[in-house]
Design an enzyme around this catalytic site. Structure first.
Site, PDB file in Angstrom:
ATOM      1  N   GLU A 123       0.967  -1.195   0.098  1.00 18.86           N
ATOM      2  CA  GLU A 123       0.058  -0.003   0.071  1.00 18.86           C
ATOM      3  C   GLU A 123       0.914   1.129  -0.133  1.00 18.86           C
ATOM      4  O   GLU A 123       0.394   2.365  -0.670  1.00 18.86           O
ATOM      5  CB  GLU A 123      -0.799  -0.034   0.937  1.00 18.86           C
ATOM      6  N   HIS A 194     -11.989  -6.114   8.071  1.00 17.58           N
ATOM      7  CA  HIS A 194     -12.936  -5.788   6.774  1.00 17.58           C
ATOM      8  C   HIS A 194     -14.024  -4.990   7.190  1.00 17.58           C
ATOM      9  O   HIS A 194     -15.107  -5.143   6.593  1.00 17.58           O
ATOM     10  CB  HIS A 194     -13.034  -7.119   6.133  1.00 17.58           C
TER      11      HIS A 194
END
Length: 392
Positions: A123, A194
């Site tokens: 990322e 999540h």
């Protein structure tokens, strides 16, 4: 069985151990009145017919439209952007294959592997590459697969992207066109890694914009605005529960919706509710129930759309009129968006307030799988806040 029998003796006689069930298990009971599944096919927040598009002045008038869900609308916006300018590039983990949620499906086939491509699982590297591309005049759209995994890129966003325009001074250079897309929020089974909504972390940082759309039409217009009309990097957070749930008519042509401009979704005179993203649907359901139960009550609903920099004036104008305010968001209540909005209302509309500003938000805890529905705001909690605020 002996353990159950022993446990049942400790309960009041009118309660059977077999009648107890976890809060999050099974469908709503027949007696449930508020916490029912959101009926996305009937909610007034979506354009269920083409004719309703003309009622929104921000959308193209007399345009053809197509029913799309949220991920399809994102795909349409990305296709429109890639078609409009060779400067636009799209990349991220699994983007070439369509992405986890299919937002980039077929785009590499259409525009080629030099403009739509996969990246390694890094990322920090994805965002760092995007900043460099923007510095060279490109318009990079970087996808972080889940907002829960954006944190390794925090340094790049805060210390590089956000400060780019400030560092350049009078040269006029900026990182405009840099958009970091990421799915956010809970879906019912995302658990610790999540389910997160980290928008308030980025809303503390000058130099970036934070956007969260509520619907397919909004997503397309706001995303195109972020790519083509903003001189600052944009963190574009997409409520993943809406990817397939929210379906409406979306104009086929290209259009933009201004950033940092809130929208009054429903006018009212007695109370203002400010929210954004998926909780707006809970707010709408709670408002309908409250107005039905309380004769004559009219509640105003505002979608912030851009979380930072946000539209203070629209909110203040509304609260000065209604005298009461509730802020609703899915992310944790501590140091959240609701705190900033409430403080601004106290500062700018204090003498008009008839009740304290309430916040209805996620509790200050991480989202355990079994407890998700306990943690997040729901229709019942919003309804209770409405009732308490009106009766104060």
């Amino acid at each position: 069985m002996s353990l159950l029998r022993t446990a049942s003796h400790r309960l009041p006689r009118r309660v059977s151990v077999w009648q107890c069930r976890p809060y999050s298990a099974g469908p709503p009971t027949p007696s449930a009145r508020l916490n029912l599944p959101i009926d996305y096919k009937a909610t007034p927040l979506l354009h269920h017919t083409p004719s309703s598009l003309s009622m929104s002045p921000e959308l193209p008038q007399n345009s053809t439209s197509k029913r799309l869900n949220l991920y399809q609308a994102i795909n349409s916006a990305l296709r429109t952007a890639l078609s409009a300018s060779d400067q636009v590039i799209l990349f991220g983990e699994d983007v070439a294959f369509g992405g986890v949620f299919r937002c980039s499906v077929d785009l590499q086939t259409e525009f080629g592997s030099e403009r739509v491509f996969n990246t390694p699982l890094t990322e920090q590297g994805i965002v760092g590459f995007a900043i460099g591309a923007a510095a060279q005049g490109l318009k990079p759209v970087a996808e972080i697969q889940f907002a829960d995994y954006i944190f390794p890129a925090f340094d790049q966003i805060v210390n590089e992207a956000a400060k780019f325009r400030y560092r350049e001074g009078s040269t006029g250079s900026n990182a405009g066109g840099l958009v970091i897309r990421t799915p956010c929020g809970a879906v019912g089974h995302g658990a610790l890694y999540h389910s997160q909504s980290p928008e308030s972390l980025f809303a503390h940082v000058p130099g970036v914009r934070v956007v969260i759309p509520r619907s397919p039409t909004q997503a397309k217009g706001l995303l195109l605005s972020a790519i083509f009309e903003c001189n600052d990097p944009v963190i574009f957070m997409e409520p993943k529960i809406l990817y397939r749930a929210a379906v409406e008519h979306v104009p086929n042509e290209s259009y933009t919706i201004p950033l940092s401009k809130a929208e009054v979704l429903k006018p009212g005179k007695d109370l203002t509710i400010i929210s954004y993203g998926q909780p707006l649907y809970h707010c709408s359901a709670a408002i309908a129930a409250a107005e039905k139960a309380m004769n004559g009550v009219e509640i105003e609903l505002i979608d912030l759309r851009t979380i930072y920099p946000w539209d203070r004036q629209t909110v203040l104008n509304s609260v000065r009129k209604t005298g009461r305010a509730i802020v609703v968001h899915e992310s944790m209540v501590n140091y959240g968006v609701g705190s900033e909005v409430a403080a601004t209302i106290q500062d700018g509309a204090f003498l008009r307030l008839e009740a304290p500003v309430k916040r209805v938000a996620g509790w200050s805890t991480h989202t355990g799988l079994s407890y998700e529905r306990f943690i997040l705001p729901d229709v019942a909690r919003i309804y209770d806040a409405i009732k308490q605020t009106l009766e104060y």
